[in-house]
Design a protein around this motif. Structure first.
Motif: not given
Lengths: 116, 714
Positions: A14-16, B611, A38-39, A59, B683
């Motif tokens: 999920d962290e680009p 985030k 990311s989901r 996570n 992203g």
């Protein structure tokens, strides 16, 4: 050593910035990145498709990727967890790769799970 | 705070100075707790019993009471204890050497600062000598009356020259001569020479004046023995009135005389004994109200010894402090007039130094059957040290009690079976139980089984290796909450050093434990975030230093990206990783690139997730970097408009954000898409779960964001 080229590797992250790095690493190894998802829902959809291996962030924006892991296990798709901290979810006897990781870590991990 | 609860168990005495003082006292002193267990006895007490100190503490004094006194003493003792007042016992006890000693003991209730009864303090005087003298007197009186009632008096008649003319058998028996012998003799010849002179004078006067007389004198018996007689003498006359002889009614008082002699001796020894024991005595002839004091009675009151040893009731009362004087006067006169004995404790002011001292006095009246005036006998001794010791003991108890009552820490004691014997108010408050609901209960009633096991293990450890144990225990309150207590406990030992219970001081560390747990979670979270951030930094480094890129350019790009990341983190830290302001995050991201008028920001101040904020900050940074390098901000006059809005559509809201560059040079679409573009298009899109597109329009770059606004974003 197994040739990794042409393998479809699912990225659940999920962290680009991290996802993009992993994409690049996989491409350098000759793999074809799938995702990154990311989901949770996104990851589940991709895990049901054509993948040879997967790297799962534990996570995902507050959710856990356990359901994706279960689906992959049911489909006999080898995978590893990736996490900044903590233990892998209970009930999975799979490797865990700690963030931050390097290209060599990813390659070694892929060799291990594909040999598994 | 504690009006009616049962009394606390007393705290250990442990006062060395009290012990020293008590040990030097010539009288037995002991201190009992509520459970009748003695917590202290002095040296005199131990020596009387002839056992060890520890044995003396536990000694059952009932086993050494004289059989004749046992029933009475036990009954009086029980009644005395029940009265919770001062009470006195008098009776015989067997001393270590086997001798029966008369002891007069006075027990006084002890009270704590709250006025609760916590036991007794007792003092016992050996009054054997006084008692024996009293008994001797009583015996003598019995003998006298037996003598008078049971024997027939002797009769003797003599002529004016003293020759016996008539005697009865009893007289012969008393005088120790046969009738025949007596008829040959004169009264003078058998009278003791020492008594003769006085006797003859009275005899002649009686004959001359006709006055009867009574006197006591000695006869010398035929066998040389001496007999004391009491003669009542009357003159006998002829009918013409001429005296022709005298008649004596004779009583043998030898035994009385002997016993009086013995009594004087015993009184003398009593006086010496009492004086050597620090007791002063005085006696008073209640007929004349004159009396003598023992020399040390003058010393006791700080008065100059008088040669004749005369001392009056007023001499004594004058020394008594005003507050106590009337009580003493009343008790003394009640004794003089009604025969009621007394025991008094009162303060005097010494005549010489003016020092205030405490005295204890006993007084009793001795009455005689033979019409002699009653006598009063009193003894007094100094009890100042005892009083001071009591006072110190009270002070020390008060001190301990205050600590016990006031402490915020939890203080409790238990027996070795872990049954609670005392708790301070803090414990009651913390657990929500009253004192009565706690006392006598086992620790097990307030601990989960595993915790009780732990407490028991700690007790075992102390019993084997002594010392203090320190551990944390989970304690159950009345309403079921669990508290974490840090418990420091050690054994209570009796005077012989044997463990008799447990003393614990506990502190509530529930909050500390909770904080500790919270801290651990925080550290875990921090570690997680640091690792995550490092992963992002690594990703940025990887993207910035691609193979074949210019190192200087790459380095500058890397530094700019790190700065943007850092700026975003600053904001997140300020907001404690909660929701952050969209205006703020965009403003911070463009700040390093902004000169006046370069940017215009327009949109509602939405709150976004942390985030998301990082991704947005990095994306804006990439756009701004590109604008400064190649776009609108690469030459004067160019600027960037950033507009965003929330678009409500039925149930959900969407975010619409537009980045538009105006007034820059003509735009040439890049040949390959670099990190910045990827970061933004993929992203940010992934992060926002929406779509992000960058259009390289000839008049200026445009970036359009369309994403759902998550719950909570406003």
């Amino acid at each position: 050593m197994r040739d990794l080229s042409g393998l479809h590797v699912l990225i659940v992250e999920d962290e680009p910035v991290v996802a993009m790095s992993l994409e690049d690493i996989l491409e350098e190894l000759g793999c074809i990145p799938v995702g990154p998802a990311s989901r949770l829902s996104e990851g589940l959809a991709l895990a049901a498709g054509a993948v040879d291996a997967a790297i799962l962030d534990i996570n995902l924006a507050g959710e856990r990727s356990t359901a994706i892991a279960e689906l992959l296990q049911a489909r006999d798709v080898p995978f590893a967890f990736a996490s900044g901290y903590g233990a892998p979810p209970d009930g999975f006897d799979v490797p865990m790769i700690e963030k931050p990781y390097r290209a060599a870590d990813i390659e070694r991990m892929l060799q291990v799970i594909l040999a598994g | 705070m504690t009006e009616t609860g049962p009394a606390h168990a007393p705290l250990p005495v442990g006062e060395d100075e009290f012990r020293l003082i008590a040990d030097s006292a010539p009288v037995a002193v002991w201190v009992t707790r509520l459970d009748r267990q003695r917590s202290f006895v002095n040296r005199a007490y131990v020596e009387f019993l002839g056992v060890s100190y520890a044995e003396a503490l536990a000694f059952d004094w009932r086993t050494i009471i004289h059989p004749e006194d046992a029933a009475r003493l036990l009954a009086e003792s029980i009644a005395g204890e029940a009265s919770l007042g001062t009470f006195t016992l008098e009776g015989r006890y067997r001393r270590a050497d086997g001798a029966w000693r008369w002891l007069s003991s006075t027990s006084q209730p002890r009270r704590n600062a709250a006025g609760e009864h916590i036991g007794f303090i007792g003092v016992a005087h050996d009054i054997t000598e006084a008692k024996e003298a009293e008994l001797a007197l009583r015996d003598r009186e019995l003998q006298l009356s037996a003598f008078i009632n049971q024997t027939t008096a002797g009769f003797a008649q003599v002529n004016l020259d003293g020759y016996f003319t008539l005697v009865n058998d009893r007289f012969c028996e008393i005088a120790g001569w046969s009738r025949e012998q007596l008829m040959q003799r004169t009264m003078q010849s058998i009278t003791h020479p020492d008594d003769l002179d006085r006797n003859v004078k009275m005899f002649e006067r009686a004959v001359r004046e006709g006055t009867p007389y009574a006197h006591e004198k000695r006869y010398i018996r035929e066998d040389g023995g001496i007999v004391w007689v009491n003669n009542s003498v009357a003159v006998i006359r002829r009918p013409d009135g001429q005296p022709f002889g005298v008649l004596a009614v004779t009583l043998d008082v030898t035994r009385r005389r002997d016993s009086e002699h013995n009594l004087r001796k015993s009184e003398e020894s009593l006086r010496l004994a009492t004086e050597s024991a620090g007791m002063a005595s005085w006696e008073l002839d209640l007929g004349t109200m004159t009396g003598k004091w023992s020399p040390n009675r003058f010393d006791l009151l700080g008065l100059v010894r008088r040669d004749d040893l005369r001392g009056t009731v007023e001499d004594w009362l004058d020394r008594i402090v005003v507050e106590d004087r009337e009580t003493a006067r009343t008790a003394a006169y009640r004794c003089f007039e009604q025969g009621v004995p007394y025991t008094l404790e009162y303060r005097i002011r010494r005549g010489d130094t003016g020092e205030e001292r405490w005295l204890q006095s006993h007084g009793s009246r001795i009455d005689y059957d033979d019409g002699r005036p009653s006598r009063f006998v009193g003894i007094s001794f100094d009890i100042t040290e005892r009083k001071l010791a009591e006072e110190r003991l009270r002070d020390s108890e008060t001190r301990f009690r205050t600590i016990f009552e006031q402490a915020n820490d939890y203080i409790l004691t238990s027996d070795l079976q872990q049954r609670i014997t005392s708790v301070n108010p803090a414990v009651q408050t913390a657990l929500g139980y009253s004192e009565a609901e706690v006392l006598g209960h086992s620790f097990a009633d307030f601990l989960d089984p595993d915790q009780f096991e732990q407490a028991t293990a700690m007790l075992r450890r102390k019993l084997t290796s002594g010392g203090t144990t320190r551990h944390t225990l989970r304690v159950r309150t009345r309403d079921g909450r669990s508290l974490v207590w840090e418990v420091s406990s050690r054994l209570i030992e009796d005077a012989a050093g044997r463990p008799s219970g447990l003393h614990a001081i506990c502190r509530d560390v529930t909050d500390a434990k909770r904080a500790e747990t919270h801290l651990r979670l925080l550290i875990d979270e921090l570690n997680h975030r640091v690792k995550n951030t490092l992963a992002i930094v690594q990703g940025i480094a990887q993207q910035s230093f691609k193979a074949g890129s210019d190192l200087k350019v790459a380095q500058r790009a890397f530094e700019g990206r790190l700065a943007a990341l850092s700026e975003a983190h600053n904001l997140l830290t300020r907001e404690h990783w909660g929701l952050v302001s969209m205006t703020q995050i965009i403003g911070d991201a463009i700040a390093p690139h902004a000169s006046a008028g370069c940017f215009s920001l327009e949109g509602p101040d939405l709150a976004i997730m942390p985030k998301t904020a990082i991704s947005l900050a990095l994306a804006i940074h990439e756009l701004a970097t590109n604008a400064v390098k190649h776009g609108a901000l690469s030459r004067p006059g160019g600027h960037v408009e950033i507009r965003w809005d929330r678009i409500r559509n039925n149930d959900n809201s969407r975010l619409s954000l537009v980045w538009q560059e105006i007034g820059g040079p003509g735009v040439v679409p890049p040949k390959s898409r670099g990190f910045g573009t990827r970061m933004i298009e993929r992203g940010l899109a992934a992060e926002l779960a929406g779509s992000v597109s960058i259009e390289f329009r000839p008049e200026g770059v445009v970036c359009i964001v369309d994403a759902p606004l998550p719950e909570g974003a406003e």
